[in-house]
Design a protein around this motif. Structure first.
Motif, PDB file in Angstrom:
ATOM      1  N   UNK A 183      68.548  51.307  61.623  1.00 27.50           N
ATOM      2  CA  UNK A 183      69.617  50.418  61.169  1.00 27.50           C
ATOM      3  C   UNK A 183      70.976  51.082  61.339  1.00 27.50           C
ATOM      4  N   UNK A 184      71.963  50.248  61.683  1.00 30.21           N
ATOM      5  CA  UNK A 184      73.365  50.655  61.590  1.00 30.21           C
ATOM      6  C   UNK A 184      74.096  49.555  60.834  1.00 30.21           C
ATOM      7  N   UNK A 185      74.714  49.916  59.706  1.00 26.44           N
ATOM      8  CA  UNK A 185      75.520  48.967  58.957  1.00 26.44           C
ATOM      9  C   UNK A 185      76.903  48.888  59.600  1.00 26.44           C
ATOM     10  N   UNK A 186      77.203  47.744  60.167  1.00 30.57           N
ATOM     11  CA  UNK A 186      78.531  47.540  60.745  1.00 30.57           C
ATOM     12  C   UNK A 186      79.384  46.835  59.694  1.00 30.57           C
ATOM     13  N   UNK A 187      79.594  47.523  58.608  1.00 26.52           N
ATOM     14  CA  UNK A 187      80.459  47.053  57.526  1.00 26.52           C
ATOM     15  C   UNK A 187      80.947  48.276  56.764  1.00 26.52           C
ATOM     16  N   UNK A 188      81.906  48.073  55.884  1.00 25.84           N
ATOM     17  CA  UNK A 188      82.497  49.195  55.167  1.00 25.84           C
ATOM     18  C   UNK A 188      82.187  49.205  53.696  1.00 25.84           C
ATOM     19  N   UNK A 189      81.050  48.618  53.307  1.00 22.62           N
ATOM     20  CA  UNK A 189      80.689  48.595  51.891  1.00 22.62           C
ATOM     21  C   UNK A 189      80.288  49.990  51.422  1.00 22.62           C
ATOM     22  N   UNK A 190      80.507  50.228  50.143  1.00 25.26           N
ATOM     23  CA  UNK A 190      80.132  51.515  49.574  1.00 25.26           C
ATOM     24  C   UNK A 190      78.628  51.578  49.346  1.00 25.26           C
ATOM     25  N   UNK A 191      78.167  52.718  48.923  1.00 23.63           N
ATOM     26  CA  UNK A 191      76.741  52.896  48.649  1.00 23.63           C
ATOM     27  C   UNK A 191      76.355  52.092  47.409  1.00 23.63           C
ATOM     28  N   UNK A 192      75.187  51.473  47.445  1.00 24.57           N
ATOM     29  CA  UNK A 192      74.702  50.675  46.321  1.00 24.57           C
ATOM     30  C   UNK A 192      73.214  50.947  46.122  1.00 24.57           C
ATOM     31  N   UNK A 193      72.691  50.706  44.919  1.00 24.63           N
ATOM     32  CA  UNK A 193      71.267  50.981  44.661  1.00 24.63           C
ATOM     33  C   UNK A 193      70.314  50.244  45.587  1.00 24.63           C
ATOM     34  N   UNK A 194      70.701  49.040  46.056  1.00 27.51           N
ATOM     35  CA  UNK A 194      69.805  48.264  46.910  1.00 27.51           C
ATOM     36  C   UNK A 194      69.584  48.930  48.271  1.00 27.51           C
ATOM     37  N   UNK A 195      70.410  49.920  48.582  1.00 23.48           N
ATOM     38  CA  UNK A 195      70.250  50.653  49.837  1.00 23.48           C
ATOM     39  C   UNK A 195      68.896  51.355  49.899  1.00 23.48           C
ATOM     40  N   UNK A 196      68.326  51.653  48.743  1.00 24.48           N
ATOM     41  CA  UNK A 196      67.026  52.320  48.680  1.00 24.48           C
ATOM     42  C   UNK A 196      65.954  51.505  49.403  1.00 24.48           C
ATOM     43  N   UNK A 197      66.021  50.175  49.280  1.00 22.66           N
ATOM     44  CA  UNK A 197      65.017  49.332  49.938  1.00 22.66           C
ATOM     45  C   UNK A 197      65.265  49.251  51.437  1.00 22.66           C
ATOM     46  N   UNK A 198      66.534  49.192  51.846  1.00 27.31           N
ATOM     47  CA  UNK A 198      66.829  49.236  53.281  1.00 27.31           C
ATOM     48  C   UNK A 198      66.186  50.474  53.910  1.00 27.31           C
ATOM     49  N   UNK A 199      66.358  51.606  53.254  1.00 25.79           N
ATOM     50  CA  UNK A 199      65.840  52.866  53.805  1.00 25.79           C
ATOM     51  C   UNK A 199      64.312  52.887  53.798  1.00 25.79           C
ATOM     52  N   UNK A 200      63.709  52.246  52.802  1.00 23.05           N
ATOM     53  CA  UNK A 200      62.248  52.222  52.736  1.00 23.05           C
ATOM     54  C   UNK A 200      61.657  51.311  53.804  1.00 23.05           C
ATOM     55  N   UNK A 201      62.300  50.173  54.052  1.00 17.86           N
ATOM     56  CA  UNK A 201      61.739  49.183  54.966  1.00 17.86           C
ATOM     57  C   UNK A 201      61.901  49.561  56.431  1.00 17.86           C
ATOM     58  N   UNK A 202      62.981  50.285  56.756  1.00 16.46           N
ATOM     59  CA  UNK A 202      63.270  50.562  58.159  1.00 16.46           C
ATOM     60  C   UNK A 202      63.251  52.064  58.429  1.00 16.46           C
ATOM     61  N   UNK A 203      63.400  52.434  59.682  1.00 13.91           N
ATOM     62  CA  UNK A 203      63.148  53.824  60.058  1.00 13.91           C
ATOM     63  C   UNK A 203      64.270  54.777  59.675  1.00 13.91           C
ATOM     64  N   UNK A 204      65.514  54.322  59.713  1.00  9.40           N
ATOM     65  CA  UNK A 204      66.637  55.161  59.298  1.00  9.40           C
ATOM     66  C   UNK A 204      67.838  54.261  59.082  1.00  9.40           C
ATOM     67  N   UNK A 205      68.885  54.813  58.494  1.00  6.77           N
ATOM     68  CA  UNK A 205      70.082  54.030  58.193  1.00  6.77           C
ATOM     69  C   UNK A 205      71.321  54.896  58.372  1.00  6.77           C
ATOM     70  N   UNK A 206      72.300  54.341  59.101  1.00  6.51           N
ATOM     71  CA  UNK A 206      73.604  54.986  59.246  1.00  6.51           C
ATOM     72  C   UNK A 206      74.688  53.920  59.143  1.00  6.51           C
ATOM     73  N   UNK A 207      75.880  54.354  58.792  1.00 10.83           N
ATOM     74  CA  UNK A 207      77.044  53.471  58.790  1.00 10.83           C
ATOM     75  C   UNK A 207      77.806  53.647  60.096  1.00 10.83           C
ATOM     76  N   UNK A 208      78.372  52.544  60.596  1.00  9.87           N
ATOM     77  CA  UNK A 208      79.060  52.582  61.889  1.00  9.87           C
ATOM     78  C   UNK A 208      80.153  53.644  61.918  1.00  9.87           C
ATOM     79  N   UNK A 209      80.898  53.756  60.828  1.00 15.12           N
ATOM     80  CA  UNK A 209      82.016  54.703  60.801  1.00 15.12           C
ATOM     81  C   UNK A 209      81.557  56.145  60.618  1.00 15.12           C
ATOM     82  N   UNK A 210      80.259  56.353  60.433  1.00 14.23           N
ATOM     83  CA  UNK A 210      79.750  57.715  60.319  1.00 14.23           C
ATOM     84  C   UNK A 210      79.612  58.399  61.669  1.00 14.23           C
ATOM     85  N   UNK A 211      79.637  57.617  62.751  1.00 12.52           N
ATOM     86  CA  UNK A 211      79.566  58.209  64.083  1.00 12.52           C
ATOM     87  C   UNK A 211      80.920  58.825  64.427  1.00 12.52           C
TER      88      UNK A 211
END
Length: 505
Positions: A257-285
């Motif tokens: 996953x790549x989040x192409x948005x600028x939202x801050x970290x939230x508790x629901x992110x835990x499920x995104x990380x569990x369901x998919x293989x990895x997670x990064x934010x677009x601006x982290x590149x």
């Protein structure tokens, strides 16, 4: 010594063989439709999938799984079409032969659902230029960005925010898509600021000499933009959109996953990380990043979960086994499949024949609403849906302790202060789920197939969210409608007694 070691190896081999034989003998449907040995070929199947990377998570075995066949004859308005297996209208925008070679030209295509008025698009050899996307960094600690405006978090794409490598000199510098074609792929609807339409509109065609990357991502990657990242109901619509996009494109493993948005970290992110293989934010590149295979995930607002709030979707939950044997346009197992995906992602059992341990009693889960800080524009207060919630909980606690027919465990479901994995576990273990209308009840997507739902509906919140999810899951559902926001404990206990009797308690 060598002979003894050889005997041990042979013994373990035969033991493993016998174990596998016994497992498959007791699960005759396993190979038939729980996890097909070869993923179903979608209508738009392409050649040259890169070999699954060991870093990518495999798909779990789901009892309610049915092949995402991409049958071009899926009927408009049928349950299959509404629940995501109807992205069948093709749009080949660039090099439809499609190659996954990093040295080859790029490609782009979309598949539209006329029922959902949404599209799943995918691209190869596509580059993201984070410097050309105006938005906040994203992924920050919530407390560090208090007061930040939503417009700062949603992406604004400049031309060239994304570009694709091409060999045709006549196309250099052109946009990928015309306004007319863009409106056909992503029709204007309820979402005024359609971030995936804007992303696609930013794509420019560039020559090989200009296609420089600071990083290559070889694994299939979902590009996701979120509107509501703190509210559970809206986030579940995003999870479902991402899950559907992964399945209809026939990905062999769970995508990154790549989040192409600028939202801050939230508790629901835990499920995104569990369901998919990895997670990064677009601006982290740190610079331009190139994807061998990218998928544009539909917006959560375009899923059946959201559209059902305003459209009459006459679908009922059904058994995947029965639907495999005899398809029914008015029944679906897709939400059950999705709920199993969530449970399996956290490592919880998904076997539909799971039973409670003898003597453990029945778990009656009371989903509570508690104050919590959700996002930068949230003051940490939630709107009360039940004016006497604490009084009702205390009354039910006494009722449970005095129940003589069987053991009742009243569970205090303060989800706002529980990790997501613990929330899913609590829902999964509940025989009865009770609560006032609120986002926390969205968890019933991953409840046990035999769970009973009791929703307390205040006069101000007579909305169909959880009636629909229960219907689409095939769960037993009971509402208690209030004239205001006060629930009489005696009425609630009387209804619970009736439900417990139906459960043999």
């Amino acid at each position: 010594m060598k002979t003894r070691t050889l005997k041990i190896i042979i013994f373990l081999f035969f033991l493993n063989t016998i174990t596998l034989f016994l497992y498959f003998s007791s699960h005759p449907d396993y190979l038939k439709h729980h996890s097909p040995p070869s993923p179903p070929q979608p209508l738009h199947h392409f050649l040259g999938f890169p070999q699954p990377n060991s870093y990518s998570k495999p798909w779990p075995i789901l009892p309610s799984y049915l092949p995402w066949s991409q049958n071009p004859n899926v009927k408009f308005g049928s349950c299959e079409a509404y629940f995501g297996n109807g992205f069948t209208r093709p749009f080949y925008l660039l090099n439809s032969s499609s190659s996954f070679s990093p040295s080859g030209p790029g490609w782009f295509r979309c598949f539209k659902s006329d029922t959902l008025l949404s599209s799943v698009c995918e691209a190869g050899i596509i580059r993201m230029n984070p410097a050309k996307i105006n938005m906040s960094h994203g992924g920050e600690v919530l407390e560090s960005v208090i007061g930040r405006e939503e417009d700062d978090e949603l992406p604004f794409f400049h031309p060239g925010a994304f570009d694709i490598r091409v060999e045709d000199e006549d196309k250099f510098g052109e946009k990928l898509v015309t306004p007319y074609l863009l409106s056909r792929i992503y029709p204007h609807g309820e979402v005024i600021r359609h971030t995936m339409r804007d992303l696609m509109n930013s794509i420019v065609l560039v020559p090989r000499s200009e296609f420089k990357c600071s990083e290559w991502v070889d694994e299939p990657t979902l590009l996701v933009t979120r509107f509501e990242y703190a509210n559970l109901f809206h986030t579940v619509t995003d999870w479902y959109a991402a899950y559907v996009a992964s399945r209809v494109t026939g990905l062999p493993n769970r995508p990154h996953l790549v989040f192409v948005d600028g939202h801050c970290m939230a508790p629901l992110e835990e499920t995104w990380r569990a369901m998919f293989s990895s997670l990064r934010y677009a601006k982290n590149f740190s610079g331009p990043v190139c994807f061998r295979h990218a998928i544009l995930s539909p917006l959560g607002y375009e899923t059946v979960l959201f559209k059902g709030l305003s459209e009459d979707i006459d679908c009922h939950g059904g058994s995947a086994h029965d639907l495999w044997q005899q398809p029914d346009e008015r029944r679906t197992a897709r939400i059950s499949e999705f709920g199993e995906m969530i449970r399996a992602s956290f490592g919880f059992p998904v076997d539909r024949h799971q039973t409670l341990k003898p003597g453990a009693g029945l778990n009656v889960l009371f989903v509570r609403r508690e104050d919590y800080l959700a996002h930068p524009r949230h003051h940490g207060k939630v709107q009360s849906r039940l004016s006497n919630e604490q009084q009702l909980f205390d009354s039910l606690k006494l009722w449970a302790s005095q129940h003589v027919d069987c053991k009742i465990n009243l569970v205090n479901g303060i989800f706002a202060h529980m990790p997501m994995k613990e929330q899913v576990r609590t829902i999964h273990d509940a025989s009865v789920i009770i609560g006032a209308h609120g986002a926390g009840l969205t968890h019933i997507v991953s409840a046990s197939p035999k769970a009973v739902i009791l929703e307390i509906v205040a006069a101000e919140f007579m909305r169909p969210h959880f009636t629909l999810i229960a219907k689409w899951r095939g769960l037993e559902y009971h509402p208690i409608f209030l004239q205001d926001s006060y629930a009489k404990p005696l009425v609630v206990k009387h209804k619970l007694n009736d439900i417990l009797k139906s459960l043999g308690c």
